[in-house]
Design a protein around this motif. Sequence first.
Motif, PDB file in Angstrom:
ATOM      1  N   ASP A  73       0.809  -1.220   0.000  1.00 32.98           N
ATOM      2  CA  ASP A  73       0.000   0.000   0.000  1.00 32.98           C
ATOM      3  C   ASP A  73       0.844   1.272   0.000  1.00 32.98           C
ATOM      4  N   GLU A  74       2.094   1.194  -0.461  1.00 33.92           N
ATOM      5  CA  GLU A  74       2.939   2.383  -0.530  1.00 33.92           C
ATOM      6  C   GLU A  74       2.593   3.221  -1.763  1.00 33.92           C
ATOM      7  N   LEU A  75       2.487   4.533  -1.551  1.00 34.82           N
ATOM      8  CA  LEU A  75       2.165   5.461  -2.632  1.00 34.82           C
ATOM      9  C   LEU A  75       3.361   6.350  -2.944  1.00 34.82           C
ATOM     10  N   PRO A  76       3.443   6.883  -4.156  1.00 34.29           N
ATOM     11  CA  PRO A  76       4.482   7.862  -4.479  1.00 34.29           C
ATOM     12  C   PRO A  76       4.350   9.083  -3.564  1.00 34.29           C
ATOM     13  N   PRO A  77       5.452   9.683  -3.149  1.00 30.86           N
ATOM     14  CA  PRO A  77       5.398  10.839  -2.238  1.00 30.86           C
ATOM     15  C   PRO A  77       4.516  11.977  -2.738  1.00 30.86           C
ATOM     16  N   ALA A  78       4.557  12.237  -4.043  1.00 29.47           N
ATOM     17  CA  ALA A  78       3.752  13.342  -4.572  1.00 29.47           C
ATOM     18  C   ALA A  78       2.259  13.062  -4.408  1.00 29.47           C
ATOM     19  N   LEU A  79       1.867  11.810  -4.560  1.00 26.54           N
ATOM     20  CA  LEU A  79       0.459  11.461  -4.415  1.00 26.54           C
ATOM     21  C   LEU A  79       0.029  11.553  -2.957  1.00 26.54           C
ATOM     22  N   LYS A  80       0.906  11.153  -2.057  1.00 28.83           N
ATOM     23  CA  LYS A  80       0.605  11.299  -0.633  1.00 28.83           C
ATOM     24  C   LYS A  80       0.359  12.763  -0.286  1.00 28.83           C
ATOM     25  N   ALA A  81       1.237  13.607  -0.775  1.00 24.82           N
ATOM     26  CA  ALA A  81       1.077  15.042  -0.514  1.00 24.82           C
ATOM     27  C   ALA A  81      -0.211  15.565  -1.131  1.00 24.82           C
ATOM     28  N   GLY A  82      -0.575  15.037  -2.300  1.00 22.46           N
ATOM     29  CA  GLY A  82      -1.807  15.461  -2.949  1.00 22.46           C
ATOM     30  C   GLY A  82      -3.038  15.109  -2.126  1.00 22.46           C
ATOM     31  N   MET A  83      -3.018  13.958  -1.453  1.00 25.65           N
ATOM     32  CA  MET A  83      -4.156  13.567  -0.615  1.00 25.65           C
ATOM     33  C   MET A  83      -4.257  14.473   0.614  1.00 25.65           C
ATOM     34  N   VAL A  84      -3.134  14.827   1.167  1.00 24.24           N
ATOM     35  CA  VAL A  84      -3.147  15.747   2.308  1.00 24.24           C
ATOM     36  C   VAL A  84      -3.755  17.081   1.894  1.00 24.24           C
ATOM     37  N   ALA A  85      -3.339  17.561   0.727  1.00 25.99           N
ATOM     38  CA  ALA A  85      -3.867  18.837   0.246  1.00 25.99           C
ATOM     39  C   ALA A  85      -5.352  18.730  -0.104  1.00 25.99           C
ATOM     40  N   LEU A  86      -5.771  17.574  -0.604  1.00 20.80           N
ATOM     41  CA  LEU A  86      -7.156  17.384  -1.024  1.00 20.80           C
ATOM     42  C   LEU A  86      -8.137  17.566   0.128  1.00 20.80           C
ATOM     43  N   VAL A  87      -7.768  17.094   1.297  1.00 21.26           N
ATOM     44  CA  VAL A  87      -8.697  17.138   2.433  1.00 21.26           C
ATOM     45  C   VAL A  87      -8.361  18.256   3.420  1.00 21.26           C
ATOM     46  N   GLN A  88      -7.351  19.040   3.103  1.00 26.24           N
ATOM     47  CA  GLN A  88      -6.945  20.101   4.028  1.00 26.24           C
ATOM     48  C   GLN A  88      -8.091  21.100   4.245  1.00 26.24           C
ATOM     49  N   GLY A  89      -8.366  21.401   5.492  1.00 27.60           N
ATOM     50  CA  GLY A  89      -9.409  22.354   5.837  1.00 27.60           C
ATOM     51  C   GLY A  89     -10.781  21.739   5.950  1.00 27.60           C
ATOM     52  N   GLU A  90     -10.950  20.485   5.556  1.00 26.04           N
ATOM     53  CA  GLU A  90     -12.246  19.807   5.649  1.00 26.04           C
ATOM     54  C   GLU A  90     -12.350  19.122   7.005  1.00 26.04           C
ATOM     55  N   THR A  91     -13.266  19.586   7.829  1.00 23.46           N
ATOM     56  CA  THR A  91     -13.372  19.066   9.196  1.00 23.46           C
ATOM     57  C   THR A  91     -14.336  17.886   9.315  1.00 23.46           C
ATOM     58  N   ASP A  92     -15.257  17.765   8.374  1.00 20.68           N
ATOM     59  CA  ASP A  92     -16.226  16.672   8.447  1.00 20.68           C
ATOM     60  C   ASP A  92     -15.584  15.383   7.943  1.00 20.68           C
ATOM     61  N   GLU A  93     -15.600  14.355   8.787  1.00 24.13           N
ATOM     62  CA  GLU A  93     -14.922  13.106   8.456  1.00 24.13           C
ATOM     63  C   GLU A  93     -15.508  12.435   7.217  1.00 24.13           C
ATOM     64  N   ARG A  94     -16.817  12.395   7.124  1.00 23.28           N
ATOM     65  CA  ARG A  94     -17.456  11.767   5.969  1.00 23.28           C
ATOM     66  C   ARG A  94     -17.127  12.532   4.685  1.00 23.28           C
ATOM     67  N   ALA A  95     -17.079  13.849   4.763  1.00 20.76           N
ATOM     68  CA  ALA A  95     -16.744  14.656   3.593  1.00 20.76           C
ATOM     69  C   ALA A  95     -15.308  14.400   3.140  1.00 20.76           C
ATOM     70  N   ARG A  96     -14.401  14.175   4.096  1.00 18.43           N
ATOM     71  CA  ARG A  96     -13.013  13.866   3.739  1.00 18.43           C
ATOM     72  C   ARG A  96     -12.943  12.539   2.973  1.00 18.43           C
ATOM     73  N   ILE A  97     -13.688  11.556   3.471  1.00 15.91           N
ATOM     74  CA  ILE A  97     -13.704  10.245   2.800  1.00 15.91           C
ATOM     75  C   ILE A  97     -14.286  10.388   1.403  1.00 15.91           C
ATOM     76  N   ARG A  98     -15.356  11.186   1.283  1.00 18.66           N
ATOM     77  CA  ARG A  98     -15.999  11.371  -0.019  1.00 18.66           C
ATOM     78  C   ARG A  98     -15.032  11.980  -1.032  1.00 18.66           C
ATOM     79  N   LYS A  99     -14.251  12.962  -0.625  1.00 18.33           N
ATOM     80  CA  LYS A  99     -13.306  13.597  -1.546  1.00 18.33           C
ATOM     81  C   LYS A  99     -12.278  12.599  -2.073  1.00 18.33           C
TER      82      LYS A  99
END
Length: 651
Positions: free
Chosen positions: A274-300
Motif C-alpha cells: 500500500d505504498e504510494l508515491p510521495p507526490a500522491l501522498k502530498a496530494g491527498m493531504v492537500a485534497l482534504v486540508q481544511g475539511e473538518t467533516d470526516e465523511r466529507a473527507r472520505i468522499r473527496k
Amino acid sequence: MRNLFFALTAGWVAATGAAPAYAAPGPASKYAVADLAAGLRENAHAVVRQQEEILLVKSVGRTVETTRRAVTILDEAGSRWASELVYYSQLNSISYFRGAVYDATGRQLRQLRAQDIRDISLSDGFSLASDARGRVADLSQPTYPYTVEFEYEVVSDNPLFYSTWRPQPVEQLSVEQASFKVLMPAGLALRYQEARLPAGTAQAKHTQGSQEIYEWQVHDLAAREEEADAPPVAELTPAVFTAPAEFEVQGHAGRLSTWADLSRWTYELNAGRDELPPALKAGMVALVQGETDERARIRKVYQFLQANTRYISVQLGLGGWQTFPASSVAANGYGDCKALTNYCKALLGAAGIQAYAALVRAGSDEQDIRTDFPSSQFNHVVLCVPLTKAARPDTVWLECTSQTNPFGYMGGFTGNRHALLLLPEGGKLIPTPRYGAAENRRERLADVVLDANGNATATLRTLRTGLEYDAVSGVPGLELAEQKKYIGNRLALANFTLNKVSFRHSVPGAAVPGLTENLTLTLPGLAPPSGKRVFLAPNLLSRLPAPQATVGERQGELWLDHALTQMDTVHLHLPASLRPEQLPAPVQLSTRFGTYSSHLQTLPDGTIRYIRRLELPRTRFARTDYPAYLEFRRKISAADKAQIVLLKTDA
C-alpha cells in the motif's frame, strides 16, 4: 452499479470432479428409461441416474477432484443437463474429459469426441482468479428421453477450496443414486458441515492404509417443484460443505479453522503493498486540508479514486488473491477489485483516515455466506471505513471498482450480507449495510387527464431509492431511444405512446441514492365507454398479482427476500361529461406479511384521487404460513384491480 458478479473459479471448480477411469459401454439396459421408478419421473424434467464425486486431498497444496455423472433427460426443459462445462485456470488443470450419450433403451449412441469439446474464456471481469477458462461439451439429442454421461478430473493447486456436494442442485430434478467421497492423507483433518440430509443418511468414515475416507450417499430423491416465494433450492436440498484445516497456495501456507485464520492469511498475503508515491501522498493531504467533516473527507478521496482509475480484471494464479501494489495503480490508473480497494485504502491512509479491506460474496442474485462454517466463500473485496469521530458508531462502505457508484452505497450487489474484515491479528465477520422497506422505496405521482371518448394523457413522476434504484440506475446513461425501449417494456399498459423522458438524481450525500423518472404518455382507449358508463381501474401501474397456490403440501418455507415500500398517488381528471357513480370501498390490510391500504376520494374540483401504499418486509415464515400469506396477496390483487364506475351525464 455496473454488473461485476463473478465466480471463484479456482475454488468452485472443486465442486465438480471426475471418475478415475472411463467405463466401457455397458449392456443395452445400462440407463434404460423403463427401469426408472415412477416416483422419480414425477415433476421431473431430468433424473440423475448415477453420480459419483470424489475429492482426493493429496497434500496441503494439492487436490484431485473427479466426477462421473449420468443424467436421463426426459424433455426439452431438462436439456440443460445435456451439456457440461469444466473449469480450469493456472491453478487448476483438467486431466481428462469424456462422455457418452444413450437412447431411451440404454443403447449407446456415441461417445464424446475431442472435436466436440470447445475451449472458451470464462473471464467475467470480476473474479479473484479470472484467468479462468472452460471446456464445454454438448451431447443434446433431438428425441427424448435420452441419457448423457460425463466424466472428468481436475487437479488443483489451490486447496483453499474443497468440494461442495449438492446432489440435487435445482428444482424438477430427481436423483436415483449419488455419492460423495473425500480421501484425506494422514495427519490432515477434514472440516465438513452437513445440511438437510435425508433421514437415515449418515457420514461413513473408515481408514484405508494411511488415508481417512469419508463418504455420503443418497438415493431416490424425488424432484422438488418450483414454489412461489420460496428460498433458493440450494437451501432446501441435501448438501455437504467441506473445507481444509490447513492449506498452501504457491508457497503461502495458512490455517482455516476460524474466520480470523482466513482474515490473517489474506491480510499477510497483501501486506506491504500500500505504498504510494510521495507526490500522491502530498496530494491527498492537500485534497482534504481544511475539511473538518470526516465523511466529507472520505468522499473527496473516493471521488478522486473514481475520477482517476478504471476497473480491469488482470488476476492470474496467485494474483487471484494477492493485490497489485498501490504504486502500480497510481502509475497505470487501473486495477482489479483487490488492487483498487488497496489503492483507495492507501489514499485514505495518506489523508489520515484508517480503512480496512473486507472480503464479501458479491452478486445481486447471491445469498449471504454460511456464517457458522468458516471457509472461503467470498468473491470480491470492498473497503470498510469506520467513522472514528461520529457521535455514534458508524461505518462508510466503499465499492472501489465502479466509476459511477454512489458514495457509500452497496445496494443489492454487496448489501444485506456479511463481510470479513482483513486485519493483521485476524478479523471478524461484520454486516454490510442493510436495505429494508424504509430504504427500498418507490413513490409515484400520476396525473391522468381523461376525455369523453376514454382517451387520456398522463404525466408520471416516480422516485426510486435503495434496491429499487438499482434496477434503473443505468438508464439515464442510455441513448434516448434505448431509454424509451427500456421504460416501455416495463410499463404495464396495454396501449400507450411514450412522448417525453427525463431523469433527476437525488442530491449527493443522501443516505441511499435515488432517481426520479419523469414521463409523459398518451393513452388511447384507456377507458372506452360502455353504453352510459365508463369503467376504469385507477391503479394503472402497480398491480401486484397473487402467487399461485401450491399443489399438494408445500415443501419450502415462505421467504420474502426483498423488502420494499410502494406509494402511489393518482389524480384522475375527468371531463365535464363524466361523473363518478361508484367508487371502490377503502381497503386496509395489516398482517405479519406486510401492510396494504388503498382508498379513493372525490376532490372539490371533481378530480378523483387514488392513494395506495404497500409495505413488505424481508423475512421468513414457516411453510404452514403460506395459505395465510396467499390470502393476503389475493386481497391485494383484488383491491389493485378494483374499478371506478363513471356515468356519462350528457347521454
